[in-house]
Design an enzyme around this catalytic site. Structure first.
Site, mmCIF file in Angstrom:
data_model
loop_
_atom_site.group_PDB
_atom_site.id
_atom_site.type_symbol
_atom_site.label_atom_id
_atom_site.label_comp_id
_atom_site.label_asym_id
_atom_site.label_seq_id
_atom_site.Cartn_x
_atom_site.Cartn_y
_atom_site.Cartn_z
ATOM 1 N N LYS A 5 0.856 -1.196 0.000
ATOM 2 C CA LYS A 5 0.000 0.000 0.000
ATOM 3 C C LYS A 5 0.885 1.236 0.000
ATOM 4 O O LYS A 5 1.924 1.269 0.639
ATOM 5 C CB LYS A 5 -0.910 -0.015 1.218
ATOM 6 C CG LYS A 5 -1.956 -1.100 1.108
ATOM 7 C CD LYS A 5 -3.018 -0.992 2.195
ATOM 8 C CE LYS A 5 -4.049 -2.077 2.018
ATOM 9 N NZ LYS A 5 -3.522 -3.412 2.379
ATOM 10 N N GLY A 6 0.445 2.248 -0.731
ATOM 11 C CA GLY A 6 1.213 3.483 -0.770
ATOM 12 C C GLY A 6 1.998 3.653 -2.056
ATOM 13 O O GLY A 6 2.676 4.645 -2.249
ATOM 14 N N CYS A 7 1.904 2.647 -2.948
ATOM 15 C CA CYS A 7 2.563 2.776 -4.242
ATOM 16 C C CYS A 7 1.514 3.122 -5.294
ATOM 17 O O CYS A 7 0.426 2.583 -5.284
ATOM 18 C CB CYS A 7 3.233 1.459 -4.641
ATOM 19 S SG CYS A 7 4.617 1.053 -3.599
ATOM 20 N N GLN A 8 1.892 4.005 -6.215
ATOM 21 C CA GLN A 8 0.998 4.346 -7.328
ATOM 22 C C GLN A 8 0.848 3.152 -8.257
ATOM 23 O O GLN A 8 -0.226 2.857 -8.736
ATOM 24 C CB GLN A 8 1.604 5.507 -8.105
ATOM 25 C CG GLN A 8 0.880 6.816 -7.894
ATOM 26 C CD GLN A 8 1.260 7.799 -8.970
ATOM 27 O OE1 GLN A 8 2.345 7.760 -9.527
ATOM 28 N NE2 GLN A 8 0.361 8.702 -9.266
ATOM 29 N N SER A 9 1.964 2.490 -8.504
ATOM 30 C CA SER A 9 1.924 1.282 -9.315
ATOM 31 C C SER A 9 1.635 0.111 -8.390
ATOM 32 O O SER A 9 1.680 0.234 -7.188
ATOM 33 C CB SER A 9 3.270 1.054 -9.991
ATOM 34 O OG SER A 9 3.787 2.252 -10.478
#
Lengths: 412, 151
Positions: free
Chosen positions: B58-62
């Site tokens: 969680k917390g990644c754009q990809s």
């Protein structure tokens, strides 16, 4: 043949946009993210500092000189906007914080009063989340149904499906004038006319349209038209909600507070007239005033016909260029389009392409463009989107196509 | 139990090696990005069973999927992503941290990222994603450590 308009003056137009005169990542900036937000001309930037330097004051109800001046400038923008969209009355122009706020205002204030259980609200598959979620929220609250006009492979609305959807229960038809992800110009006059025949109220999301095509709300016949200043060479944080007088007067206020009242007692509050009824609290005075300069700028460069023809030239060049690259697929090939070009590349992710283009100074947008249902319709996660404006040149488009070609070739 | 040290290289050695590799690109942003993408391509494929929401960071754009396993006293990571750049980023982290002892992972100072100017290359949003990856790897190590202590 004598050449007039934007084409010959593009250098002069660019001079008015200081942000364009810079390098990013050591490369000359090419700004192709105009569908997200346009850059601002000097006149708009100067209007902001001028206001704060010389006549910052809260508007209305002030008797002193600064308040008078600020109020006059603020209300002058309202008048300019009224003319810009050909509203019948200036009072039909409501200042909001943006398109999103305008749509939420209608969904809440109109929806709460007029929507009932089992009523139907029609939107389309190509809507921005801003024209989906507010309707989902009010439909859920009221037990109303949300219906969706499908989009075909080319990126056009399937009008026959829309016609089938219209019926006795249709209360609202809310669609986008121009798609932010595909560039499609929708047949909104026809959509509005059919909705009116069915006795439904209409809202057009004009966020993408106002910088590209002439807006005449009387000719369109819509009840509401919402748009944002920042996509129209104006500042962020300002939007316009146009609404027909009768329907605005029939609606209750959205937010309560200062400005929107006539008289307040603890027993009962009576509300101000439109547009103030919908403008609770101190508004975004500086940005509204500066927005007026954006409209003057647009009027000054010869209007939107010139602009659209310039954009279309860029779009055509870019489209041809993209089609010649192996593995590139354009998403959205509607017959009527503005200068928005969405595409995907075989075997490469849009984020990666976006970063590689950025390394060459080219600013594009990548992702789902706040249209996840539309992306799902095409079975993709997102696209790379290049979007053009008046200050973009054919040389920039050529450089972009050449860069993309090289980037794809390098990766293969 | 006898522990076979599969990864003798220290965190410092690996990081210095990476700094060296990236130094040849200098200010050439495009080549740096392509290199990161190539590193991503070389990452061994992740078993499909791990490409679920349970393993997503969680917390990644990809989308980034990460899994970890303990062999002896060493922690090993496997990962994948839907974009090549992100895959390259996680592959760099794996190169440094995979095969290290849990404590070394928990206390790792990943100075190579600053030395190669990673935040400038990938920007603020992806830097947040990178920080989320590092945090997740450290959390895995922490979980293995407490498991080892309890046994």
């Amino acid at each position: 043949m004598e050449q007039t308009g934007i084409k010959t003056d593009i250098g002069k137009i660019r001079e008015q946009f200081p942000v364009l005169r810079q390098e990013v990542n050591g490369k000359k900036l090419i700004y192709f993210d105009n569908a997200a937000t346009t850059q601002k001309p000097l006149s708009v930037i100067n209007a902001l500092t001028d206001y704060y330097r010389h006549y910052n004051a809260n508007i209305h109800r002030g008797v002193h000189a600064l308040a008078e001046r600020a109020t006059a400038a603020y209300e002058n923008t309202r008048k300019l906007i009224g003319e810009f969209i050909n509203a019948t009355d200036t009072e039909e122009v409501i200042f909001t914080s943006g398109t999103t706020a305008g749509i939420n205002l209608v969904a809440s204030a109109w929806g709460r009063k007029f929507l009932q259980k089992d009523d139907e609200v029609i939107i389309s598959e190509m809507e921005h989340h801003s024209n989906i979620v507010p309707w989902q929220m009010i439909c859920e609250e009221k037990g109303a149904r949300l219906m969706v006009i499908p989009v075909d492979n080319k990126g056009e609305l399937v009008m026959s499906e829309y016609e089938k959807m219209l019926g006795d229960r249709t209360r609202m038809v809310a669609v986008t004038h121009i798609s932010n992800a595909l560039g499609t110009i929708n047949p909104v006059e026809e959509i509005v006319a059919k909705a009116r025949e069915a006795g439904a109220v209409t809202l057009l999301d004009g966020a993408q349209a106002t910088a590209h095509v002439d807006i005449d709300v009387q000719a369109l016949g819509c009840d509401f038209y919402a748009f944002s200043a920042h996509k129209l060479f104006g500042p962020t944080g300002v939007g316009i909600l146009y609404g027909k007088r009768a329907i605005l007067e029939a609606m209750n206020p959205w937010q309560g507070g200062g400005e929107m009242i006539e008289e307040v007692t603890f027993e009962k509050t009576t509300y101000n007239e439109i547009p103030y009824k919908f403008e609770a609290g101190t508004p975004n005075i500086a940005d509204v005033i500066a927005f007026g300069e954006a409209v003057r700028f647009l009027n000054g460069i010869g209007g939107k016909k010139e602009l659209l023809s310039h954009e279309r030239e860029l779009l055509q060049k870019a489209t041809e260029g993209l089609k010649a690259i192996d593995g590139v697929k354009i998403i959205g090939e509607a017959h009527e389009k503005i200068g928005v070009l969405s595409f995907v590349v075989d075997g490469m992710h849009h984020f990666d392409i976006g970063m590689l283009l950025d390394a060459r100074g080219i600013a594009v947008r990548t992702g789902h463009h706040c249209t996840q249902p539309l992306m799902r319709r095409y079975g993709i996660e997102g696209t790379v989107r290049a979007s053009f404006s008046i200050y973009n040149t054919t040389e920039e488009v050529e450089f972009f196509i050449e860069s993309l070609k090289q980037i794809i070739a390098k990766w293969r | 139990m006898e522990i076979k040290d599969k990864r003798p290289a220290s965190l410092e050695d690996i990081q210095n090696e990476i700094i060296d590799e990236f130094s040849i690109f200098g200010d050439d942003r495009e080549s740096t990005i392509f290199y990161i993408m190539e590193l991503g391509q070389k990452l061994p494929p992740l078993d499909e069973q791990y490409k679920t929401d349970q393993y997503i960071i969680k917390g990644c754009q990809s989308k980034v999927w990460l899994t970890a396993r303990l062999e002896g006293d060493r922690v090993y990571f496997d990962a994948d992503s839907n974009t090549e750049i992100t895959k390259g980023l996680i592959s760099l982290l794996i190169r440094v941290l995979s095969g290290q002892k849990a404590d070394d992972i928990i206390n790792a100072d990943l100075y190579f990222l600053e030395k190669i100017g990673m935040s400038n290359i990938i920007g603020a949003q992806r830097s947040n994603g990178l920080a989320a990856m590092i945090k997740q790897m450290k959390l895995y190590a922490l979980a293995f450590k407490s498991k080892m202590n309890n046994e």
